[in-house]
Design an enzyme around this catalytic site. Sequence first.
Site, PDB file in Angstrom:
ATOM      1  N   HIS A 356     -32.313 -17.696 -23.007  1.00 50.44           N
ATOM      2  CA  HIS A 356     -31.564 -18.479 -23.978  1.00 50.44           C
ATOM      3  C   HIS A 356     -30.393 -17.498 -24.549  1.00 50.44           C
ATOM      4  O   HIS A 356     -29.898 -17.781 -25.691  1.00 50.44           O
ATOM      5  CB  HIS A 356     -32.526 -18.844 -25.032  1.00 50.44           C
ATOM      6  CG  HIS A 356     -33.474 -19.995 -24.860  1.00 50.44           C
ATOM      7  ND1 HIS A 356     -33.357 -21.277 -24.952  1.00 50.44           N
ATOM      8  CD2 HIS A 356     -34.715 -19.792 -24.384  1.00 50.44           C
ATOM      9  CE1 HIS A 356     -33.875 -21.955 -24.455  1.00 50.44           C
ATOM     10  NE2 HIS A 356     -35.131 -21.169 -24.167  1.00 50.44           N
ATOM     11  N   LYS A 544     -25.900 -23.246 -39.225  1.00 59.54           N
ATOM     12  CA  LYS A 544     -26.673 -22.469 -38.093  1.00 59.54           C
ATOM     13  C   LYS A 544     -27.090 -21.086 -38.434  1.00 59.54           C
ATOM     14  O   LYS A 544     -26.629 -20.896 -39.688  1.00 59.54           O
ATOM     15  CB  LYS A 544     -25.673 -22.294 -36.788  1.00 59.54           C
ATOM     16  CG  LYS A 544     -24.364 -21.638 -37.409  1.00 59.54           C
ATOM     17  CD  LYS A 544     -23.363 -21.434 -36.060  1.00 59.54           C
ATOM     18  CE  LYS A 544     -22.638 -22.640 -35.639  1.00 59.54           C
ATOM     19  NZ  LYS A 544     -23.075 -23.287 -34.493  1.00 59.54           N
ATOM     20  N   ARG A 545     -27.974 -20.492 -37.840  1.00 57.55           N
ATOM     21  CA  ARG A 545     -28.364 -18.944 -38.251  1.00 57.55           C
ATOM     22  C   ARG A 545     -27.085 -17.945 -38.601  1.00 57.55           C
ATOM     23  O   ARG A 545     -25.982 -18.524 -38.124  1.00 57.55           O
ATOM     24  CB  ARG A 545     -29.151 -18.378 -37.093  1.00 57.55           C
ATOM     25  CG  ARG A 545     -30.711 -18.653 -37.302  1.00 57.55           C
ATOM     26  CD  ARG A 545     -31.354 -18.621 -38.648  1.00 57.55           C
ATOM     27  NE  ARG A 545     -31.709 -17.404 -38.704  1.00 57.55           N
ATOM     28  CZ  ARG A 545     -32.831 -16.902 -38.711  1.00 57.55           C
ATOM     29  NH1 ARG A 545     -33.877 -17.750 -38.574  1.00 57.55           N
ATOM     30  NH2 ARG A 545     -33.090 -15.542 -38.735  1.00 57.55           N
ATOM     31  N   LYS A 550     -21.563 -15.650 -34.303  1.00 54.19           N
ATOM     32  CA  LYS A 550     -21.290 -17.124 -34.692  1.00 54.19           C
ATOM     33  C   LYS A 550     -20.096 -17.295 -35.232  1.00 54.19           C
ATOM     34  O   LYS A 550     -19.755 -18.237 -35.683  1.00 54.19           O
ATOM     35  CB  LYS A 550     -22.628 -17.813 -35.144  1.00 54.19           C
ATOM     36  CG  LYS A 550     -23.846 -17.708 -34.174  1.00 54.19           C
ATOM     37  CD  LYS A 550     -25.029 -18.492 -34.883  1.00 54.19           C
ATOM     38  CE  LYS A 550     -26.055 -18.355 -34.064  1.00 54.19           C
ATOM     39  NZ  LYS A 550     -26.280 -19.318 -32.955  1.00 54.19           N
ATOM     40  N   THR A 652     -26.894 -26.228 -29.796  1.00 56.12           N
ATOM     41  CA  THR A 652     -27.298 -27.603 -29.905  1.00 56.12           C
ATOM     42  C   THR A 652     -26.901 -28.356 -31.061  1.00 56.12           C
ATOM     43  O   THR A 652     -26.915 -29.615 -31.235  1.00 56.12           O
ATOM     44  CB  THR A 652     -29.144 -27.657 -29.711  1.00 56.12           C
ATOM     45  OG1 THR A 652     -29.471 -26.637 -30.843  1.00 56.12           O
ATOM     46  CG2 THR A 652     -29.492 -27.065 -28.718  1.00 56.12           C
ATOM     47  N   LYS A 656     -25.578 -32.493 -31.830  1.00 59.88           N
ATOM     48  CA  LYS A 656     -25.980 -33.329 -32.942  1.00 59.88           C
ATOM     49  C   LYS A 656     -24.689 -33.852 -33.801  1.00 59.88           C
ATOM     50  O   LYS A 656     -24.589 -35.227 -34.356  1.00 59.88           O
ATOM     51  CB  LYS A 656     -26.573 -32.328 -33.860  1.00 59.88           C
ATOM     52  CG  LYS A 656     -28.342 -32.067 -33.402  1.00 59.88           C
ATOM     53  CD  LYS A 656     -28.929 -30.956 -34.305  1.00 59.88           C
ATOM     54  CE  LYS A 656     -30.078 -30.407 -33.365  1.00 59.88           C
ATOM     55  NZ  LYS A 656     -30.504 -29.141 -33.730  1.00 59.88           N
TER      56      LYS A 656
HETATM   57  C1  26Q Z   1     -37.355 -11.255 -30.112  1.00 63.49           C
HETATM   58  C2  26Q Z   1     -38.140 -10.176 -30.176  1.00 63.49           C
HETATM   59  C3  26Q Z   1     -38.795  -9.998 -31.507  1.00 63.49           C
HETATM   60  C4  26Q Z   1     -38.722 -10.724 -32.509  1.00 63.49           C
HETATM   61  C5  26Q Z   1     -37.764 -12.038 -32.356  1.00 63.49           C
HETATM   62  C6  26Q Z   1     -37.159 -12.309 -31.149  1.00 63.49           C
HETATM   63  C7  26Q Z   1     -36.288 -13.465 -31.064  1.00 63.49           C
HETATM   64  C8  26Q Z   1     -36.708 -14.702 -31.845  1.00 63.49           C
HETATM   65  C9  26Q Z   1     -35.803 -15.769 -31.713  1.00 63.49           C
HETATM   66  C10 26Q Z   1     -35.388 -13.752 -29.976  1.00 63.49           C
HETATM   67  C11 26Q Z   1     -34.640 -14.754 -30.095  1.00 63.49           C
HETATM   68  C12 26Q Z   1     -34.848 -15.800 -30.860  1.00 63.49           C
HETATM   69  C13 26Q Z   1     -34.124 -17.155 -30.679  1.00 63.49           C
HETATM   70  C14 26Q Z   1     -33.024 -17.284 -29.980  1.00 63.49           C
HETATM   71  C15 26Q Z   1     -32.415 -18.678 -29.958  1.00 63.49           C
HETATM   72  O1  26Q Z   1     -32.370 -19.506 -30.715  1.00 63.49           O
HETATM   73  N1  26Q Z   1     -31.325 -18.921 -29.171  1.00 63.49           N
HETATM   74  C16 26Q Z   1     -30.493 -20.190 -29.065  1.00 63.49           C
HETATM   75  O2  26Q Z   1     -31.212 -20.710 -28.352  1.00 63.49           O
HETATM   76  C17 26Q Z   1     -30.708 -22.101 -28.372  1.00 63.49           C
HETATM   77  C18 26Q Z   1     -31.550 -22.925 -27.390  1.00 63.49           C
HETATM   78  O3  26Q Z   1     -31.330 -22.650 -25.955  1.00 63.49           O
HETATM   79  C19 26Q Z   1     -29.137 -22.063 -27.811  1.00 63.49           C
HETATM   80  O4  26Q Z   1     -28.757 -23.326 -27.976  1.00 63.49           O
HETATM   81  C20 26Q Z   1     -28.585 -21.230 -28.641  1.00 63.49           C
HETATM   82  O5  26Q Z   1     -27.159 -20.839 -28.078  1.00 63.49           O
HETATM   83  C21 26Q Z   1     -29.311 -19.719 -28.428  1.00 63.49           C
HETATM   84  O6  26Q Z   1     -28.627 -18.875 -29.325  1.00 63.49           O
END
Ligand code: 26Q
Length: 816
Positions: A356, A544-545, A550, A652, A656
């Site tokens: 992702h 978004k976050r 971003k 995503t 929406k």
């Molecule tokens: C990793 C290690 C330790 C702690 C947290 C994490 C961690 C947590 C959440 C790493 C990544 C995430 C989330 C990533 C994420 O939300 N990515 C998004 O995924 C979406 C669905 O595929 C995409 O549409 C977005 O582009 C992408 O940013």
Amino acid sequence: MTFSKENFKNQFISNVRTLSRQTVENATKEQLYEALAFTIRDYVTDKWLKTHETYDKEGVKIVCYLSMEFLMGRFLGNAILNMSIYDEVKEVLSELNIDYNTIENVEKDPGLGNGGLGRLAACFLDSLSTMELPAYGCGIRYHYGIFEQKIENGYQVELPDNWLENGDIWGVKRHEYAQEIKFGGTVRAVKQPDGRYKFIQENYESIMAVPYDYPVVGYDNNTVNTLRLWDAYAKEAFDLQSFNAGDYTKAVANQNIAKTLTEVLYPADEHYAGKELRLRQQYFFVSATIQRIVSKYKKKFGNDLSKFHEKYALQLNDTHPSIAVAELMRVLIDENDMEWDEAWEITKKCCAYTNHTIMSEALEKWPIELFSRLLPRIYMIVEEINKRFCEMLINRYGHDANKIRNMAVVADGQIRMAYLAIVGSHSVNGVAALHTEILKSQELKDFYEVYPDRFNNKTNGITQRRWLGHANPALSSLITDTIGDGWYKDLSELKKLDKYAEDKEFCKKFMQVKSENKKKLADYFKQTKGIDIDPNSIFDIQVKRLHEYKRQLLNIFHVMSLYNKLKVFPGLDIVPRTFIFGAKSAAGYSRAKLIIKLINSVAELVNNDESIEGKIKVVFAENYRVSLAELLIPAADVSEQISTASKEASGTGNMKFMLNGAVTIGTLDGANVEMAQELDNEGIFIFGMKANEVIEEQNKNTYNPWDVYNFSSDVRGVMNMLINGTLDPNTELFREIYDACLNGYNGSRADQYYVLKDFESYCKAQQDIEQTYRNKELWAKMAVHNTACSGKFSSDRTIKEYADEIWKLTPKHIEI
Ligand code: 26Q
């Protein structure tokens, strides 16, 4: 139990009585919510039982979607919508003088996720049930979800999100499926009579995993799949229950260890920090899931596991559950006496990995000393996987130290989870066409060379049930009145709307709905923030976050430059605009938090400056979450999707907004590329560097943001505003942002996300948007065209591709 208004009404009234000892007239809205949820849950339960009875009886293949995050949003409204009883429920409640929306708003969002990845998992579950595909979502029952965000004096403050505070109506605890999870200790090799060795973990610490099951209701069918979230309990607590009290103090101490394990979701997205507790969480839910499905398989099909992969598929949602590769090997080999080679073939056939992100900060790498201490047997297995993989590399490339360093699963003192996932899976997918191409040609180039057949693309999607049906009932009705309700199950039906883009009457109605949604949002801001916004202004929304890639910064810089223009030319004829932001920042991400403060400082300045006559307003929507998204997105005219090209894997939110008839301003990044294709470039405003240009620029490293500064007085005005006291009496407050843009900060490059480089092109696109908006008919046409072309972005389409190409999963119709 079939649904009838009469039965439902009686059950509801009776539930209010038994649960709260109250009459409907006197019950609080919380009591009414509880009674309503119980009533609906009863209808769900019949289908839920039948679904699993059928799966068991027919021995169907099941996919387990393994994810650390499920951002489900509220359960009640979704269950009601998917059972197609929304109108009836609403009618019954209004007969009882109860406003349905008020009751629905009582439910806390189960915020068990950070952002896109977690919400995608939730959309996928909805599609799996709707398409009658046998599936489990497997994850963790965090006691605290993503923090609740408050804004104080312009700064983000994090409060704990106690989503279980008022009970857990939708969760069913399944004590009978508890699994023991082992951490630490040592491994002893014991020679077996046949000469083989068996590896036994000793002196470990045990934690019990107990699942809570949540229903996932399919739309207009009888399928109810399960979201299974594991909670942690001390083993001693189990012994205590059987009166083996033993050492009470130790038992309680162990309960604390168990409690911390599932206490809280890590609130950092796309940022890896090698925390032991996080690794514990990962192994905990992965091991529980795998132990459970292997024992269920044996019960159903006998002890021969050679066909295990024909009954279970495991989808790894990013690398977070990638330890599944080693855990499945352990269970097959250590607990079921399988030979390595056979176990390895089965493991690869079961596992599939979704990537992702290409952000290098997000790559999970565990220090060997931590990993081997916590999971000694799993570590041995990872070492063996690595050894065999490196032998293969040496066979193929010779003794090439660089190849090994670049590709080994274990290298430089670390275990690289993405590589473990790739080596141990039969499928590796990106989440949008561009993203997959970048994986193949850049980040995972070496692996693509070795395993070209494993790589594939699955462009993300969203569920139209929640994001149109539930979030935007007025638009849903208009669409259904115009082209029928087929779109609920087949979003490509929306294409039929395209010809109505030419129909003035229809366009008028479409824009009336938009206008109503904007009024609703304006009311919300009035109530919650006491702020007046003009529903006739352009609603320009970025939610978004918060992350530098971003580029919320690009958006707010544009606002600042507009403000500067209005100060110089007070009579300037611009279309009034409301810029709405919503974003949580990771608690430890100080730059992101400073950007939130900047947005709020700009809001303070702009909203209170009477000389600009309310032409622009800035609103920061606090505590952005699924339920707030459902209010914001239907009210948007303009959707901001402005990441640095190549950095956003898919997005995503972009989909929406498109579905709800907003026009996108965006870079050619992630799924925006495919949106532009579907739209034939009509009704989407593309600007900025292309992904290949960004990648090239990063490699060349010759860009100097001072050149942009020197050429543009707008840019100078914005940069100056950061440090001249206009925004805050403390002129140093935003110095870090100024430096990050122009000089580089703490070792990172100046303007590393190309905010200044793309600024001019972004402002130009914003002007084009404004000109288009002035032409009401053209704007309406574009809005309708967006909705009409969004069919591809249904998660039903995405899930069908996963099911056909990766999982080899077939639908199972549930008969009642
Ligand atoms: C990793 C290690 C330790 C702690 C947290 C994490 C961690 C947590 C959440 C790493 C990544 C995430 C989330 C990533 C994420 O939300 N990515 C998004 O995924 C979406 C669905 O595929 C995409 O549409 C977005 O582009 C992408 O940013």
